[in-house]
Scaffold this motif. Sequence first.
Motif, PDB file in Angstrom:
ATOM      1  N   ILE A   1     -11.095  -2.757   1.558  1.00 27.70           N
ATOM      2  CA  ILE A   1     -10.226  -1.950   1.940  1.00 27.70           C
ATOM      3  C   ILE A   1      -9.436  -1.347   0.934  1.00 27.70           C
ATOM      4  O   ILE A   1      -8.848  -2.106   0.037  1.00 27.70           O
ATOM      5  N   ILE A   2      -9.414  -0.059   0.459  1.00 24.38           N
ATOM      6  CA  ILE A   2      -9.093   0.550  -0.560  1.00 24.38           C
ATOM      7  C   ILE A   2      -7.524   1.167  -0.171  1.00 24.38           C
ATOM      8  O   ILE A   2      -6.621   1.016  -1.035  1.00 24.38           O
ATOM      9  N   GLY A   3      -7.144   1.334   1.134  1.00 23.95           N
ATOM     10  CA  GLY A   3      -5.982   1.653   1.490  1.00 23.95           C
ATOM     11  C   GLY A   3      -6.161   2.664   2.836  1.00 23.95           C
ATOM     12  O   GLY A   3      -7.096   2.599   3.412  1.00 23.95           O
ATOM     13  N   CYS A   4      -5.082   3.173   3.215  1.00 25.15           N
ATOM     14  CA  CYS A   4      -5.036   3.967   4.444  1.00 25.15           C
ATOM     15  C   CYS A   4      -4.228   5.349   4.075  1.00 25.15           C
ATOM     16  O   CYS A   4      -3.739   5.609   3.184  1.00 25.15           O
ATOM     17  N   LEU A   5      -4.847   6.435   5.051  1.00 27.33           N
ATOM     18  CA  LEU A   5      -4.304   7.700   5.075  1.00 27.33           C
ATOM     19  C   LEU A   5      -3.638   7.692   6.346  1.00 27.33           C
ATOM     20  O   LEU A   5      -4.010   7.159   7.468  1.00 27.33           O
ATOM     21  N   ASP A   6      -2.453   8.521   6.310  1.00 29.43           N
ATOM     22  CA  ASP A   6      -1.603   8.547   7.558  1.00 29.43           C
ATOM     23  C   ASP A   6      -0.534   9.947   7.572  1.00 29.43           C
ATOM     24  O   ASP A   6      -0.166   9.871   6.256  1.00 29.43           O
ATOM     25  N   LYS A   7      -0.350  10.685   8.313  1.00 26.67           N
ATOM     26  CA  LYS A   7       0.612  11.751   8.173  1.00 26.67           C
ATOM     27  C   LYS A   7       1.907  11.606   7.968  1.00 26.67           C
ATOM     28  O   LYS A   7       2.751  12.272   7.250  1.00 26.67           O
ATOM     29  N   ASN A   8       2.272  10.395   8.263  1.00 22.51           N
ATOM     30  CA  ASN A   8       3.630   9.694   8.030  1.00 22.51           C
ATOM     31  C   ASN A   8       3.660   8.754   6.672  1.00 22.51           C
ATOM     32  O   ASN A   8       4.512   8.042   6.878  1.00 22.51           O
ATOM     33  N   TYR A   9       2.844   9.200   5.873  1.00 23.29           N
ATOM     34  CA  TYR A   9       2.715   8.270   4.591  1.00 23.29           C
ATOM     35  C   TYR A   9       3.944   8.073   3.836  1.00 23.29           C
ATOM     36  O   TYR A   9       4.163   7.080   3.160  1.00 23.29           O
TER      37      TYR A   9
END
Length: 214
Positions: free
Chosen positions: A29-37
């Motif tokens: 897992i490289i990381g996550c994306l999220d609109k509330n980052y």
Amino acid sequence: MKKKIILIGAGGHAKVIIDILNKDKDYEIIGCLDKNYKYKPKILGYDVMGDDSIISRLYNSGIRYAFVALGDNRLRYKISENLIAEGFSLINVISKNAYISDFVKLGYGIAIMPGVVINANTIVGNNTIINTNASIDHDCSIGDNCHVAPGSSLSGYVNVENGAFLGTGCNVRDGVKIGKWSIIGVGSAVVKDIPSYSLAYGVPAKIIRGIRGI
């Protein structure tokens, strides 16, 4: 060498996906994306790197695998389509504590959580969630972009069409059809067919109202 993967979503559902992937030797897992980052910089130790606007940049950096870790069926569908158009491959995330018959057919982008049982000759479509301790018996058909919530139980020959959501603890009688993008309320007992674009709940489940299409 492990395959690098990015997750879309950084909420509760994503936490379970991370936990399952951490036990998988094939992916990193490289990381996550999220609109509330901006308000949640990390999730279970992984960076929340930004929002959907950096998807192209991540692909250009060499990341080729993604998973949409969002419980909302409509949003998961739209983002999955965008990822595929960008060139990403959507993987399946399957808990080692689930039982899946060798005679089950799986699409892509599927989440199968701990305690799930899926019996022989069942089909599970793309981008569908089979959540914790759900049970799906033989000869069922679960469409694309569906969500079978925790503790739900489907008898044999059930047909769940694209986009349907079955709330926590639902029970579905054998041979029943649940129409596309319908919603079944928590704890309902579905004993007859539910039309598409319907909200239904109760014991037995009754149609409360129609809901918008997609």
